[in-house]
Design a protein around this motif. Structure first.
Motif, short mmCIF file in Angstrom:
data_model
loop_
_atom_site.label_atom_id
_atom_site.label_comp_id
_atom_site.label_asym_id
_atom_site.label_seq_id
_atom_site.Cartn_x
_atom_site.Cartn_y
_atom_site.Cartn_z
N ALA A 1 0.84 -1.20 0.00
CA ALA A 1 0.00 0.00 0.00
C ALA A 1 0.87 1.25 0.00
O ALA A 1 2.06 1.17 0.34
N VAL A 2 0.28 2.36 -0.39
CA VAL A 2 0.98 3.64 -0.34
C VAL A 2 0.05 4.71 0.21
O VAL A 2 -1.17 4.60 0.10
N ILE A 3 0.67 5.70 0.79
CA ILE A 3 -0.02 6.93 1.13
C ILE A 3 0.66 8.02 0.32
O ILE A 3 1.88 8.19 0.40
N LEU A 4 -0.11 8.70 -0.49
CA LEU A 4 0.41 9.78 -1.31
C LEU A 4 0.41 11.05 -0.48
O LEU A 4 -0.44 11.23 0.39
N CYS A 5 1.34 11.93 -0.75
CA CYS A 5 1.40 13.17 0.01
C CYS A 5 2.10 14.24 -0.82
O CYS A 5 3.03 13.95 -1.55
N HIS A 6 1.61 15.46 -0.70
CA HIS A 6 2.37 16.59 -1.21
C HIS A 6 2.09 17.81 -0.36
O HIS A 6 1.08 17.88 0.34
N ASN A 7 3.03 18.73 -0.40
CA ASN A 7 2.88 19.94 0.40
C ASN A 7 2.30 21.06 -0.45
O ASN A 7 2.42 21.05 -1.68
N TYR B 1 -5.06 0.30 -8.90
CA TYR B 1 -5.91 -0.89 -9.06
C TYR B 1 -5.24 -1.89 -10.00
O TYR B 1 -5.25 -3.09 -9.75
N ILE B 2 -4.66 -1.39 -11.08
CA ILE B 2 -4.01 -2.26 -12.05
C ILE B 2 -2.79 -2.95 -11.41
O ILE B 2 -2.56 -4.14 -11.61
N LEU B 3 -2.02 -2.19 -10.62
CA LEU B 3 -0.80 -2.72 -10.01
C LEU B 3 -1.06 -3.57 -8.77
O LEU B 3 -0.19 -4.31 -8.34
N GLY B 4 -2.23 -3.44 -8.18
CA GLY B 4 -2.53 -4.17 -6.95
C GLY B 4 -1.86 -3.57 -5.73
O GLY B 4 -1.56 -4.28 -4.77
N ILE B 5 -1.60 -2.28 -5.78
CA ILE B 5 -1.03 -1.55 -4.65
C ILE B 5 -2.08 -0.56 -4.17
O ILE B 5 -2.44 0.36 -4.90
N THR B 6 -2.58 -0.75 -2.97
CA THR B 6 -3.67 0.06 -2.46
C THR B 6 -3.21 1.47 -2.11
O THR B 6 -2.21 1.64 -1.42
N VAL B 7 -3.95 2.46 -2.57
CA VAL B 7 -3.73 3.84 -2.13
C VAL B 7 -4.62 4.05 -0.92
O VAL B 7 -5.85 4.05 -1.03
N LEU B 8 -4.01 4.20 0.26
CA LEU B 8 -4.78 4.36 1.49
C LEU B 8 -5.25 5.79 1.70
O LEU B 8 -6.29 6.02 2.32
N ASP B 9 -4.48 6.75 1.20
CA ASP B 9 -4.85 8.15 1.39
C ASP B 9 -3.98 9.02 0.50
O ASP B 9 -2.96 8.58 -0.02
N HIS B 10 -4.41 10.24 0.31
CA HIS B 10 -3.60 11.28 -0.31
C HIS B 10 -3.69 12.46 0.63
O HIS B 10 -4.78 12.98 0.89
N LEU B 11 -2.55 12.85 1.19
CA LEU B 11 -2.51 13.95 2.14
C LEU B 11 -1.92 15.19 1.47
O LEU B 11 -0.95 15.09 0.72
N ILE B 12 -2.50 16.32 1.79
CA ILE B 12 -1.92 17.61 1.42
C ILE B 12 -1.55 18.27 2.74
O ILE B 12 -2.39 18.34 3.65
N ILE B 13 -0.31 18.70 2.84
CA ILE B 13 0.17 19.21 4.13
C ILE B 13 0.76 20.61 3.99
O ILE B 13 1.24 21.00 2.93
#
Length: 183
Positions: free
Chosen positions: A122-128, A152-164
């Motif tokens: 899984a990954v959590i995406l983030c950008h400032n 979805y295609i890669l089978g790696i779940t995106v748990l969240d996308h954070l903006i900080i």
């Protein structure tokens, strides 16, 4: 003394030292003066701080924020991927790309490249947002949609996308903006 011998002696000294007496013990080595001892101690502390996130379990956005705050103060947008194992423990934090003051170019190929290399589940995406406004732009929402499709295609779940920013954050998950075409 060769570099290999010096390195071995330093490692032996570090392995037998408590954090309070590292500098003192390094100074006892022949060829290590005050400057070198302090530089080695500083490097150890930097390494400790840069790797303190390893194996940290992530259950919600607040769990990962302390490890991302140092990116929040940058004057350019940084896009990051927090790669997680199957237990949602942090494997690493990868800087995908650095943009300009109000924009960053992101492509799934770069976002998921490191996740694939480290076998992330899984990954959590983030950008400032250097502006200090954590609300997502239309581009942020569209980028997230594209990255979700790739995940979805890669089978790696995106748990969240954070903006900080330095004081606040915006979570796509908390605001129910993680969507799919099936929803």
């Amino acid at each position: 003394m060769s570099v290999e011998v010096m390195a071995r002696k330093i490692i032996e000294t570090l392995d037998s030292s408590n954090s309070d007496d590292v500098v003192k013990n390094l100074l006892s080595l022949k060829g290590v003066g005050q400057g070198k001892a302090l530089a080695i101690a500083a490097a150890l502390e930097l390494g400790r701080r840069r790797s303190c996130h390893l194996k940290a379990p992530v259950r919600n956005p607040l769990d990962v924020l302390p490890f991302l705050r140092n990116y929040a103060i940058n004057r350019k947008e940084h896009f990051l991927a927090v790669n997680l194992n199957g237990s949602h423990e942090i494997i690493n934090i990868h800087v995908v790309t650095v943009g300009i003051v109000n924009r960053v170019m992101v492509h799934p190929r770069e976002v998921f490249e490191e996740a694939i290399k480290v076998n992330a589940a899984a990954v959590i995406l983030c950008h400032n947002h250097p502006s200090g406004n954590c609300n997502p732009s239309d581009e942020d929402i569209e980028t997230t949609r594209i990255l979700l499709e790739a995940s979805y295609i890669l089978g790696i779940t995106v748990l969240d996308h954070l903006i900080i920013d330095y004081e606040n954050y915006f979570s796509f998950m908390e605001h129910k903006l993680l969507f799919s075409d099936e929803d």
